[in-house]
Design a protein around this motif. Structure first.
Motif, mmCIF file in Angstrom:
data_model
loop_
_atom_site.group_PDB
_atom_site.id
_atom_site.type_symbol
_atom_site.label_atom_id
_atom_site.label_comp_id
_atom_site.label_asym_id
_atom_site.label_seq_id
_atom_site.Cartn_x
_atom_site.Cartn_y
_atom_site.Cartn_z
ATOM 1 N N VAL A 168 0.854 -1.192 0.000
ATOM 2 C CA VAL A 168 0.000 0.000 0.000
ATOM 3 C C VAL A 168 0.885 1.236 0.000
ATOM 4 N N ALA A 169 0.736 2.113 -1.000
ATOM 5 C CA ALA A 169 1.558 3.311 -1.123
ATOM 6 C C ALA A 169 0.739 4.412 -1.786
ATOM 7 N N SER A 170 1.269 5.652 -1.770
ATOM 8 C CA SER A 170 0.561 6.773 -2.374
ATOM 9 C C SER A 170 1.564 7.835 -2.768
ATOM 10 N N TRP A 171 1.164 8.745 -3.660
ATOM 11 C CA TRP A 171 2.007 9.853 -4.105
ATOM 12 C C TRP A 171 1.711 11.102 -3.279
ATOM 13 N N ALA A 172 2.719 11.968 -3.167
ATOM 14 C CA ALA A 172 2.517 13.240 -2.457
ATOM 15 C C ALA A 172 3.525 14.264 -2.951
ATOM 16 N N ALA A 173 3.118 15.545 -2.940
ATOM 17 C CA ALA A 173 4.046 16.623 -3.271
ATOM 18 C C ALA A 173 5.057 16.799 -2.145
ATOM 19 N N GLU A 174 6.165 17.506 -2.457
ATOM 20 C CA GLU A 174 7.238 17.646 -1.483
ATOM 21 C C GLU A 174 6.751 18.298 -0.192
ATOM 22 N N THR A 175 5.883 19.318 -0.326
ATOM 23 C CA THR A 175 5.385 20.014 0.861
ATOM 24 C C THR A 175 3.910 19.728 1.128
ATOM 25 N N GLY A 176 3.351 18.800 0.362
ATOM 26 C CA GLY A 176 1.932 18.498 0.512
ATOM 27 C C GLY A 176 1.666 17.631 1.727
ATOM 28 N N SER A 177 0.410 17.592 2.127
ATOM 29 C CA SER A 177 0.016 16.768 3.264
ATOM 30 C C SER A 177 -0.029 15.297 2.853
ATOM 31 N N ARG A 178 0.206 14.435 3.798
ATOM 32 C CA ARG A 178 0.194 12.991 3.563
ATOM 33 C C ARG A 178 -1.090 12.407 4.149
ATOM 34 N N THR A 179 -1.938 11.927 3.284
ATOM 35 C CA THR A 179 -3.158 11.278 3.780
ATOM 36 C C THR A 179 -2.833 9.848 4.206
ATOM 37 N N LYS A 180 -3.603 9.365 5.116
ATOM 38 C CA LYS A 180 -3.390 8.025 5.639
ATOM 39 C C LYS A 180 -3.734 6.984 4.574
ATOM 40 N N THR A 181 -2.837 6.031 4.357
ATOM 41 C CA THR A 181 -3.092 4.960 3.391
ATOM 42 C C THR A 181 -3.918 3.866 4.046
ATOM 43 N N ASP A 182 -4.565 3.077 3.207
ATOM 44 C CA ASP A 182 -5.331 1.946 3.725
ATOM 45 C C ASP A 182 -4.389 0.940 4.371
ATOM 46 N N SER A 183 -4.849 0.293 5.414
ATOM 47 C CA SER A 183 -4.047 -0.726 6.081
ATOM 48 C C SER A 183 -3.951 -1.958 5.183
ATOM 49 N N PRO A 184 -2.763 -2.552 5.072
ATOM 50 C CA PRO A 184 -2.638 -3.764 4.259
ATOM 51 C C PRO A 184 -3.397 -4.925 4.894
ATOM 52 N N VAL A 185 -3.947 -5.796 4.036
ATOM 53 C CA VAL A 185 -4.638 -6.993 4.511
ATOM 54 C C VAL A 185 -3.626 -8.124 4.542
ATOM 55 N N LEU A 186 -3.368 -8.633 5.740
ATOM 56 C CA LEU A 186 -2.338 -9.657 5.912
ATOM 57 C C LEU A 186 -2.959 -11.034 6.075
ATOM 58 N N ASP A 187 -2.270 -12.013 5.558
ATOM 59 C CA ASP A 187 -2.629 -13.407 5.785
ATOM 60 C C ASP A 187 -1.326 -14.156 6.070
ATOM 61 N N GLN A 188 -1.430 -15.451 6.287
ATOM 62 C CA GLN A 188 -0.258 -16.206 6.706
ATOM 63 C C GLN A 188 -0.202 -17.547 5.997
ATOM 64 N N LEU A 189 0.940 -17.824 5.376
ATOM 65 C CA LEU A 189 1.185 -19.142 4.811
ATOM 66 C C LEU A 189 1.894 -19.991 5.854
ATOM 67 N N GLN A 190 1.523 -21.265 5.940
ATOM 68 C CA GLN A 190 2.153 -22.165 6.894
ATOM 69 C C GLN A 190 2.801 -23.324 6.159
ATOM 70 N N PHE A 191 4.022 -23.646 6.559
ATOM 71 C CA PHE A 191 4.776 -24.730 5.950
ATOM 72 C C PHE A 191 5.225 -25.688 7.053
ATOM 73 N N PRO A 192 4.378 -26.661 7.417
ATOM 74 C CA PRO A 192 4.772 -27.626 8.452
ATOM 75 C C PRO A 192 5.796 -28.618 7.906
ATOM 76 N N THR A 193 6.668 -29.093 8.771
ATOM 77 C CA THR A 193 7.662 -30.088 8.365
ATOM 78 C C THR A 193 7.172 -31.482 8.746
ATOM 79 N N ALA A 194 7.508 -32.460 7.932
ATOM 80 C CA ALA A 194 7.129 -33.852 8.172
ATOM 81 C C ALA A 194 8.381 -34.716 8.154
ATOM 82 N N GLU A 195 8.302 -35.865 8.767
ATOM 83 C CA GLU A 195 9.484 -36.721 8.888
ATOM 84 C C GLU A 195 9.717 -37.543 7.628
#
Length: 419
Positions: free
Chosen positions: A177-204
């Motif tokens: 998640v990113a956004s553009w802004a001018a050098e002296t312009g205000s920075r608006t809040k970006t949307d929060s990233p949606v996180l998930d999780q991959l799992q890799f279990p080990t087996a014998e």
């Protein structure tokens, strides 16, 4: 006359060793030249008579099989030459030597006290629920190195070592998640990233090489090298199948075990496929077009390190194809130990890939280093068993490994179907 038998260079040393390898590679290239000539004749017969001469077709297939045998023989010879002896005594620290001597004593006679003392000192546990002792680091490293050389998917995938039973890897479902802004312009809040999780279990994963009492009593036999050579092929064969077809239950999840969907409509968690347009076959006209489409189905960033993955039978089918300018799509390796090339990308031969059939996906293309992750749990363990198979001594050798797709954009499959 071209020799169609397998190349089996005699194991020698020094310049004679290299000469044998060079002779084997020259023989391979001569066989490829013979294949090219006979296949050209087969294609001319098809153009003139609308069908190929049976004798010519059989000869092309016979030479193609000889190419496969010779390539495997050369690869095996290169692999054997690349195997150095496990670390010399002068290259090891005192602790490593102490562990090696204690482990060898355990292997030869079953003496456990020295190993127990060392592993207690190292703040590790000597026996887990299955029993056994951790092998010296030099042996574990050598097993890992050799697996990378002979296991086709491990050789091109990412490998990570962990100390726990499962690797959890977070990723953003929505992307950065990113956004553009001018050098002296205000920075608006970006949307929060949606996180998930991959799992890799080990087996014998385990193997049980057997030794005779006389082998264990022979002081000249290097037991470190013996245990490595005994388990490497068994581990590699099991891993190779699991990384491609594994269910994910008590074994790694293979990349063909994930849900598959047409690449234009797939979503995250699914592998993208392209159809050949014919059930169980390439298209009758311009069959190479689908291979090109598969290449460009990948984004440019993934193509830079992409590989083809297919089995020997599928490779033999593609080896006979030409592009619109009469050039063969498949090109032989440029040197002994190198990979054959298909449309400018290296080709990895994996016998656990499916054969060409209706609805099958026998060809994969992608950046497997970014797409597939192999997880090794630290520590290879050995349990000595002199009782179960008398008079032989079994060595129950285990390692824990997992695997799965970590980037579903990095791998594409060619599906032999019309839908």
């Amino acid at each position: 006359m071209t020799n169609l038998g397998p190349v089996a260079p005699e194991m020698k040393s020094g310049s004679a060793d290299l000469a044998a390898l060079a002779d084997g590679f020259d023989e391979f290239m001569a066989t490829f030249a013979a294949f090219r000539d006979e296949n050209d004749q087969r294609l001319r017969d098809i153009e003139q008579r609308k069908s190929a001469d049976v004798v010519t077709t059989e000869k092309v297939d016979r030479i193609s099989e000889a190419l496969d045998r010779q390539k495997r023989a050369i690869d095996e010879f290169v692999l054997k030459r690349a195997r150095p002896a496990l670390g010399r005594d002068g290259q090891k620290g005192v602790a490593d030597l102490e562990h090696k001597e204690a482990f060898e004593s355990y292997m030869r006679s079953g003496e456990e006290q020295k190993l127990r003392t060392i592993e207690t000192k190292d703040m590790s546990y000597g026996s887990n629920v299955d029993g056994g002792y951790v092998v010296p680091q030099t042996i574990e490293a050598e097993i890992g190195r050799r697996l990378a050389e002979i296991s086709p998917i491990r050789a091109i995938a990412s490998v990570r070592q962990v100390s726990g039973p499962t690797l959890r890897k977070p990723f953003t479902v929505t992307g950065p998640v990113a956004s553009w802004a001018a050098e002296t312009g205000s920075r608006t809040k970006t949307d929060s990233p949606v996180l998930d999780q991959l799992q890799f279990p080990t087996a014998e994963l385990y193997a049980m090489p057997a030794a005779t009492p006389s082998l264990l009593e022979d002081a000249v036999v290097d037991l470190d090298q013996w245990i490595v050579s005994e388990v490497e092929t068994a581990f590699a064969e099991k891993e190779g199948d699991a990384f491609i077809n594994g269910s994910g239950t008590n074994q790694p999840k293979g990349f063909l075990a994930y849900d598959q969907e047409d690449d234009s409509t797939r979503s995250w968690g699914e592998i993208g496929t392209l159809d050949t347009g014919e059930d169980g076959a390439f298209a009758a006209t311009s069959p190479a077009d689908k291979l090109l489409d598969l290449i460009y189905a990948l984004k440019a960033g993934y193509r830079q390190n992409a590989h083809w993955v297919m089995n020997r039978k599928t490779q033999a089918m593609i080896r006979k194809m030409k592009d619109s300018e009469g050039n063969y799509l498949w090109q032989p390796p440029t040197s002994a130990g190198a990979r054959a090339m298909l449309l400018g990308f290296p080709l990895v031969e994996a016998e656990d890939m499916p054969d060409v059939a209706a609805g099958a996906t026998p060809i994969a293309f992608g950046d497997f280093k970014r797409g597939y992750l192999i997880v090794d749990r630290a520590g290879v363990r050995v349990l000595r068993d002199p009782y179960s198979a008398k008079p032989y001594v079994l060595f129950y050798t285990t390692k824990r490994v997992g695997g799965g797709i970590q980037d579903f954009d990095a791998i594409k499959l060619l599906k032999f179907g019309s839908e």
